[in-house]
Design a protein around this motif. Structure first.
Motif, PDB file in Angstrom:
ATOM      1  N   LYS A 147       0.833  -1.199   0.000  1.00  0.00           N
ATOM      2  CA  LYS A 147       0.000   0.000   0.000  1.00  0.00           C
ATOM      3  C   LYS A 147       0.873   1.257   0.000  1.00  0.00           C
ATOM      4  O   LYS A 147       0.576   2.226  -0.695  1.00  0.00           O
ATOM      5  CB  LYS A 147      -0.920  -0.003   1.224  1.00  0.00           C
ATOM      6  CG  LYS A 147      -1.997  -1.069   1.179  1.00  0.00           C
ATOM      7  CD  LYS A 147      -2.829  -1.062   2.443  1.00  0.00           C
ATOM      8  CE  LYS A 147      -3.885  -2.165   2.411  1.00  0.00           C
ATOM      9  NZ  LYS A 147      -4.689  -2.190   3.663  1.00  0.00           N
ATOM     10  N   LYS A 150       2.519   2.176  -3.414  1.00  0.00           N
ATOM     11  CA  LYS A 150       1.624   2.793  -4.389  1.00  0.00           C
ATOM     12  C   LYS A 150       1.690   4.314  -4.335  1.00  0.00           C
ATOM     13  O   LYS A 150       1.415   4.995  -5.323  1.00  0.00           O
ATOM     14  CB  LYS A 150       0.182   2.317  -4.164  1.00  0.00           C
ATOM     15  CG  LYS A 150      -0.054   0.861  -4.531  1.00  0.00           C
ATOM     16  CD  LYS A 150      -1.510   0.477  -4.309  1.00  0.00           C
ATOM     17  CE  LYS A 150      -1.762  -0.965  -4.715  1.00  0.00           C
ATOM     18  NZ  LYS A 150      -3.182  -1.361  -4.517  1.00  0.00           N
ATOM     19  N   THR A 169      -5.866   2.935  -1.894  1.00  0.00           N
ATOM     20  CA  THR A 169      -6.587   1.731  -1.470  1.00  0.00           C
ATOM     21  C   THR A 169      -8.060   2.032  -1.228  1.00  0.00           C
ATOM     22  O   THR A 169      -8.441   3.171  -0.907  1.00  0.00           O
ATOM     23  CB  THR A 169      -6.001   1.136  -0.171  1.00  0.00           C
ATOM     24  OG1 THR A 169      -6.244   2.033   0.926  1.00  0.00           O
ATOM     25  CG2 THR A 169      -4.500   0.896  -0.305  1.00  0.00           C
TER      26      THR A 169
END
Length: 210
Positions: A147, A150, A169
């Motif tokens: 996460k 990203k 997310t």
């Protein structure tokens, strides 16, 4: 008829022959080992045409491609959960059970799965084995690291339909929606009943006021 104490010439092996055979055996073994090593080194990898992923087996690439296609063929028969891998589905199904056989040795926390307990124990030990390749960030779990990565890749595919907010997310998008558009205050002080939107604000309040 053979005389006692004599050996046939065909069965007689000299020390020199044994030595030569040993060297030959060693050379052959090394050559075979080298061929195996080269064969392993030259073994083709299967590369994703959409990103830099490579896998040793075609089935690994096929499984990886589901990330890009969004295909989730493994579905839970107890809820709406669906995933790309059978192993993930089996792991998820344990969430529907109340059995928690794994107990933390530092506190009363119990887990349904050993991996969850492993991640939890790192809270006590401070261990953060996953390191970002773009910055100094470290995390307790590989999921948190994915996460975080990203953010560097600017992979903000989750967009709010009420404002221009985009995030990496679905969880963060839901969190944004609850806190910004629903004005949800989830954190309550038990000492003065004051409510807070964010845990950070709640923790600051507890330190300064109580």
């Amino acid at each position: 008829m053979k005389l006692s104490g004599c050996r046939s010439k065909s069965t007689e092996t000299t020390q020199e022959e044994i030595s030569v055979a040993g060297h030959l055996s060693s050379d052959v073994s090394q050559e075979i080992g080298s061929e195996k090593e080269n064969a392993s080194f030259c073994k083709p990898f299967f590369k994703c045409p959409l990103c830099g992923y490579t896998g040793k087996h075609e089935c690994w690439l096929k499984r990886h491609m589901r990330i890009h296609s969004g295909e989730k063929p493994f579905k839970c028969d107890l809820c709406s959960y669906a995933t790309t891998q059978l192993g993930f589905l089996n792991r998820h199904k344990k969430n529907h059970s109340n059995n928690k056989p794994y107990e933390c040795c530092h506190c009363n926390y119990r887990a349904k799965q050993l991996s969850d307990l492993t991640y939890h124990i790192r809270i006590h030990t401070g261990e953060r084995p996953y390191t970002c390749s773009f910055c100094d960030y470290t995390s307790r779990t590989s999921g948190l690291m994915r996460k975080h990565t990203k953010i560097h890749l600017n992979d903000r595919n989750f967009a709010c339909d009420m404002c221009d907010f985009r995030t990496v997310t679905g969880y963060l998008l839901k969190y944004h929606y609850r806190k910004v558009h629903m004005d949800e205050k989830s954190f309550k002080c038990d000492l003065c009943s004051k409510m807070f939107k964010y845990k950070l604000s709640f923790n600051r309040h507890m330190k300064k006021q109580h």
